[in-house]
Design an enzyme around this catalytic site. Structure first.
Site, PDB file in Angstrom:
ATOM      1  N   ARG A  52     -31.089 -32.387 -62.254  1.00  0.00           N
ATOM      2  CA  ARG A  52     -31.895 -33.076 -61.235  1.00  0.00           C
ATOM      3  C   ARG A  52     -33.314 -33.391 -61.723  1.00  0.00           C
ATOM      4  O   ARG A  52     -33.894 -34.397 -61.348  1.00  0.00           O
ATOM      5  CB  ARG A  52     -32.036 -32.157 -60.019  1.00  0.00           C
ATOM      6  CG  ARG A  52     -30.803 -32.123 -59.185  1.00  0.00           C
ATOM      7  CD  ARG A  52     -31.202 -31.979 -57.708  1.00  0.00           C
ATOM      8  NE  ARG A  52     -30.011 -31.592 -56.960  1.00  0.00           N
ATOM      9  CZ  ARG A  52     -29.808 -30.386 -56.476  1.00  0.00           C
ATOM     10  NH1 ARG A  52     -30.737 -29.453 -56.606  1.00  0.00           N
ATOM     11  NH2 ARG A  52     -28.708 -30.094 -55.823  1.00  0.00           N
ATOM     12  N   LYS A 143     -17.955 -19.976 -63.824  1.00  0.00           N
ATOM     13  CA  LYS A 143     -17.704 -19.122 -62.684  1.00  0.00           C
ATOM     14  C   LYS A 143     -18.920 -19.136 -61.753  1.00  0.00           C
ATOM     15  O   LYS A 143     -20.003 -19.479 -62.227  1.00  0.00           O
ATOM     16  CB  LYS A 143     -17.395 -17.695 -63.141  1.00  0.00           C
ATOM     17  CG  LYS A 143     -18.577 -17.019 -63.866  1.00  0.00           C
ATOM     18  CD  LYS A 143     -18.345 -15.585 -64.094  1.00  0.00           C
ATOM     19  CE  LYS A 143     -18.799 -14.749 -62.932  1.00  0.00           C
ATOM     20  NZ  LYS A 143     -20.249 -14.465 -62.898  1.00  0.00           N
ATOM     21  N   HIS A 173     -17.328 -15.637 -69.639  1.00  0.00           N
ATOM     22  CA  HIS A 173     -17.932 -15.420 -70.956  1.00  0.00           C
ATOM     23  C   HIS A 173     -17.559 -14.063 -71.548  1.00  0.00           C
ATOM     24  O   HIS A 173     -17.657 -13.867 -72.754  1.00  0.00           O
ATOM     25  CB  HIS A 173     -19.449 -15.646 -70.926  1.00  0.00           C
ATOM     26  CG  HIS A 173     -20.233 -14.522 -70.344  1.00  0.00           C
ATOM     27  ND1 HIS A 173     -20.364 -14.336 -68.998  1.00  0.00           N
ATOM     28  CD2 HIS A 173     -20.933 -13.512 -70.928  1.00  0.00           C
ATOM     29  CE1 HIS A 173     -21.115 -13.269 -68.780  1.00  0.00           C
ATOM     30  NE2 HIS A 173     -21.478 -12.747 -69.932  1.00  0.00           N
ATOM     31  N   LYS A 177     -16.658 -12.394 -75.858  1.00  0.00           N
ATOM     32  CA  LYS A 177     -17.336 -11.285 -76.558  1.00  0.00           C
ATOM     33  C   LYS A 177     -16.402 -10.743 -77.630  1.00  0.00           C
ATOM     34  O   LYS A 177     -15.210 -10.535 -77.370  1.00  0.00           O
ATOM     35  CB  LYS A 177     -17.710 -10.173 -75.572  1.00  0.00           C
ATOM     36  CG  LYS A 177     -18.835 -10.576 -74.605  1.00  0.00           C
ATOM     37  CD  LYS A 177     -19.210  -9.413 -73.695  1.00  0.00           C
ATOM     38  CE  LYS A 177     -20.140  -9.850 -72.573  1.00  0.00           C
ATOM     39  NZ  LYS A 177     -21.539  -9.984 -72.926  1.00  0.00           N
ATOM     40  N   GLU A 211     -25.550  -2.627 -65.263  1.00  0.00           N
ATOM     41  CA  GLU A 211     -26.733  -3.402 -65.647  1.00  0.00           C
ATOM     42  C   GLU A 211     -27.973  -2.712 -65.112  1.00  0.00           C
ATOM     43  O   GLU A 211     -27.966  -2.219 -63.974  1.00  0.00           O
ATOM     44  CB  GLU A 211     -26.654  -4.806 -65.062  1.00  0.00           C
ATOM     45  CG  GLU A 211     -25.524  -5.639 -65.622  1.00  0.00           C
ATOM     46  CD  GLU A 211     -25.545  -7.041 -65.053  1.00  0.00           C
ATOM     47  OE1 GLU A 211     -26.141  -7.921 -65.670  1.00  0.00           O
ATOM     48  OE2 GLU A 211     -24.961  -7.239 -63.968  1.00  0.00           O
ATOM     49  N   ASP A 230     -19.064 -11.599 -58.175  1.00  0.00           N
ATOM     50  CA  ASP A 230     -19.839 -11.922 -59.380  1.00  0.00           C
ATOM     51  C   ASP A 230     -19.251 -11.266 -60.631  1.00  0.00           C
ATOM     52  O   ASP A 230     -19.284 -11.852 -61.712  1.00  0.00           O
ATOM     53  CB  ASP A 230     -21.297 -11.461 -59.179  1.00  0.00           C
ATOM     54  CG  ASP A 230     -22.227 -11.951 -60.281  1.00  0.00           C
ATOM     55  OD1 ASP A 230     -22.056 -13.104 -60.716  1.00  0.00           O
ATOM     56  OD2 ASP A 230     -23.104 -11.177 -60.712  1.00  0.00           O
ATOM     57  N   HIS A 235     -14.999 -10.652 -64.695  1.00  0.00           N
ATOM     58  CA  HIS A 235     -15.151  -9.841 -65.911  1.00  0.00           C
ATOM     59  C   HIS A 235     -14.288  -8.568 -65.862  1.00  0.00           C
ATOM     60  O   HIS A 235     -13.574  -8.267 -66.812  1.00  0.00           O
ATOM     61  CB  HIS A 235     -16.613  -9.443 -66.125  1.00  0.00           C
ATOM     62  CG  HIS A 235     -17.565 -10.612 -66.122  1.00  0.00           C
ATOM     63  ND1 HIS A 235     -17.209 -11.869 -66.534  1.00  0.00           N
ATOM     64  CD2 HIS A 235     -18.878 -10.700 -65.764  1.00  0.00           C
ATOM     65  CE1 HIS A 235     -18.259 -12.684 -66.426  1.00  0.00           C
ATOM     66  NE2 HIS A 235     -19.278 -11.994 -65.948  1.00  0.00           N
ATOM     67  N   LYS A 331     -25.842  -3.432 -60.297  1.00  0.00           N
ATOM     68  CA  LYS A 331     -27.171  -3.841 -60.752  1.00  0.00           C
ATOM     69  C   LYS A 331     -28.112  -2.658 -60.536  1.00  0.00           C
ATOM     70  O   LYS A 331     -27.882  -1.827 -59.646  1.00  0.00           O
ATOM     71  CB  LYS A 331     -27.685  -5.017 -59.927  1.00  0.00           C
ATOM     72  CG  LYS A 331     -26.766  -6.237 -59.941  1.00  0.00           C
ATOM     73  CD  LYS A 331     -27.179  -7.214 -61.007  1.00  0.00           C
ATOM     74  CE  LYS A 331     -26.359  -8.481 -60.945  1.00  0.00           C
ATOM     75  NZ  LYS A 331     -26.228  -9.132 -62.249  1.00  0.00           N
TER      76      LYS A 331
HETATM   77  C1  BG6 Z   1     -22.667 -12.980 -65.207  1.00  0.00           C
HETATM   78  C2  BG6 Z   1     -23.105 -12.541 -63.843  1.00  0.00           C
HETATM   79  O1  BG6 Z   1     -21.374 -13.538 -65.138  1.00  0.00           O
HETATM   80  O2  BG6 Z   1     -22.643 -11.876 -66.092  1.00  0.00           O
HETATM   81  C3  BG6 Z   1     -24.465 -11.854 -63.925  1.00  0.00           C
HETATM   82  O3  BG6 Z   1     -23.188 -13.657 -62.976  1.00  0.00           O
HETATM   83  C4  BG6 Z   1     -24.453 -10.764 -64.946  1.00  0.00           C
HETATM   84  O4  BG6 Z   1     -24.818 -11.330 -62.656  1.00  0.00           O
HETATM   85  C5  BG6 Z   1     -23.902 -11.265 -66.281  1.00  0.00           C
HETATM   86  O5  BG6 Z   1     -25.778 -10.303 -65.121  1.00  0.00           O
HETATM   87  C6  BG6 Z   1     -23.717 -10.143 -67.268  1.00  0.00           C
HETATM   88  O6  BG6 Z   1     -23.373 -10.658 -68.518  1.00  0.00           O
HETATM   89  P1  BG6 Z   1     -23.640  -9.856 -69.861  1.00  0.00           P
HETATM   90  O7  BG6 Z   1     -23.055 -10.713 -70.936  1.00  0.00           O
HETATM   91  O8  BG6 Z   1     -25.125  -9.690 -69.959  1.00  0.00           O
HETATM   92  O9  BG6 Z   1     -22.928  -8.552 -69.702  1.00  0.00           O
END
Ligand code: BG6
Length: 474
Positions: A52, A143, A173, A177, A211, A230, A235, A331
């Site tokens: 945007r 996602k 993602h 890894k 995290e 999330d 994951h 978190k």
């Molecule tokens: C993302 C989430 O998919 O993965 C985030 O939306 C999260 O909330 C992140 O912090 C964590 O990824 P990584 O690679 O740092 O473990």
């Protein structure tokens, strides 16, 4: 088929939709720069940012340079950057829209990355079709893929209106890894482990995605997500699937995806009574005083969104029936760590008669996904001396040090695979929908939220959930 990473990619453009957002700046632009550094971008083609913000090409290049300076795994190099910039273009959304993107494309093939919020997917998919950008396009969809089972199905239908399944790359993602990819190698290339990867030898398994960070500036987004959508739906479930699937006939995308869907069909939808939801209050994390979730920008003052989730999953098949799987993520926990813990059954008590050790369950295996990646096996050993005294011992394999190399970031690997048309590490339509079905009962009937102080390991209710076992971290 799986791609050969050393093969040259076909010339193609790369279009990053939402290039100026957190994901674009934090991960995608640095990943593309690193691919360029390694000569792993297609030999010809532009990298076109689309968003945007009414930036000029130069302004976008400046933003991208900052993104690389701050977030690239390798240092910014001005000479390399100047060469990269020749390929780096930008189209603001209101300056001709996707039609303008089509005009700037230089190649008949392209990879389009949707790094935008889910409500925008449908409009952009339509826009790509209207602009004549479906043929020759591969589409990466970020996602969260939908919001629940129904919306994920609806989104699949929308995408399938314009794209063939072979053009759609649903990204998680975590699958990019190195240590997550290594799970299948560890299990299926080593007969010694595969023989004990079974309910007869395994007592319970745990996956932790912890995290220390909070939700940052993503309050408004996170309010609609929570940890269940999330992290758990994607994951955690993807890692669980790799840990529990049967061996595929070949290392081939369809063969792997067929095994993943099979084990997900055997995974029972999670019952709300087997779930603990938590939300952080203010506290101290890594020496810093941090606000509670309700004080974060963009968060409703009475929000019941969970920033922590723990759940028990069960897989009803011959291999796993009776083995509990405990998954958790949060978190503002004390540190950032992602780890798999596999607890093996204990040896017969008779052997330990009269010794201190009959209460311990010494054999476990830890797969550290990040950081300090590695694999550790714990066992008991005889302490040297005249009596039979046992002590815990361990064998440790430190992943990066063993190969003396810095592995590519997950996004580098996944961008490259998508440009090569390799779908192995992406999520097939049926797998995505089933992953939603597995958590759907919890979305329908969420249990109450327990508070936990930032800097602790989550609410005590999570310890009750796992009892008589304990949460383990290496
Ligand atoms: C993302 C989430 O998919 O993965 C985030 O939306 C999260 O909330 C992140 O912090 C964590 O990824 P990584 O690679 O740092 O473990």
């Amino acid at each position: 088929m799986t791609s050969n990473p050393l093969e040259l990619l076909a010339p193609q453009d790369l279009v990053l939709i939402g290039a100026t957002g957190d994901l674009g700046v934090g991960r995608l632009l640095p990943a593309v720069y690193n691919l360029f550094l390694d000569s792993r971008l297609p030999p010809q083609g532009s990298v076109i940012g689309f968003a945007r913000e009414p930036y000029s090409r130069e302004e976008f290049q400046h933003l991208a340079a900052e993104a690389v300076r701050q977030n690239s795994r390798r240092a910014f190099d001005a000479t390399v950057w100047a060469r990269f910039c020749e390929r780096l273009d930008y189209v603001p959304a209101d300056a001709g829209g996707l039609e303008e993107v089509r005009r700037r494309c230089t190649q008949p093939q392209r990879l389009v990355y949707l790094a935008i919020p889910p409500p925008a997917f449908e409009g952009v998919a339509e826009g790509l079709a209207e602009a004549g950008l479906t043929e020759g396009t591969r589409l990466i969809v970020e996602k969260p893929f939908g919001f629940d089972t129904r919306s994920a199905r609806a989104l699949n239908q929308v995408l399938r209106r314009y794209f063939d399944e072979r053009q759609i790359f649903r990204i998680d993602h975590y699958l990019g890894k190195e240590t997550v990819q290594n799970i299948l190698v560890f299990r299926f290339a080593n007969a010694i482990f595969e023989r004990i990867w079974h309910r007869e030898a395994i007592d319970e398994m745990q996956i932790t995605v912890a995290e220390s960070a909070g939700i940052g500036q993503r309050g408004r987004f996170y309010e609609q997500m929570g940890a269940l959508r999330d992290i758990a739906q994607n994951h955690l479930i993807q890692v669980l699937t790799l840990l529990t699937m049967e061996p595929p006939a070949f290392y081939d995308p369809d063969a792997i995806h067929d095994e993943k869907i099979k084990v997900l069909h055997a995974t029972e939808p999670v019952r709300p009574e087997n779930v603990v939801r938590g939300q952080y209050t203010s506290g101290v994390v890594e020496g810093e005083v941090v606000p509670g979730y309700l004080e974060e920008p963009g968060v409703h003052p009475e929000s019941e969104t969970e920033t922590y989730i723990a759940l028990k999953a069960s897989i009803n098949n011959w291999r796993w029936s009776g083995v509990p799987f405990y998954l958790r993520s949060g978190k503002r926990l004390p540190r950032r760590v992602t780890e798999v813990h596999v607890q093996f059954r204990r040896a017969p008590v008779a052997f330990f008669k009269g010794m201190d050790f009959h209460n311990v369950n010494p054999n476990h295996l830890t797969i550290r996904i990040q950081p300090e990646e590695g694999i550790t096996i714990s066992f008991l050993a005889k302490e040297p001396g005249p009596t039979l005294q046992l002590r815990p011992a361990r064998m440790h394999y430190p992943y990066p040090e063993s190969f003396m190399t810095a592995p590519p970031e997950a996004y580098e690997r996944l961008l490259h695979d998508a440009m090569a048309g390799d779908r192995t590490l992406f999520i097939r339509e049926d797998i995505m929908e089933r992953a939603w079905e597995v958590i759907q009962p919890v979305l329908d009937h969420p249990p109450p939220v327990h508070l936990y102080q930032a800097g602790t390991w989550g609410p005590p209710a999570a310890d009750e959930l796992i009892s008589p076992y304990f949460w383990h971290l290496h």
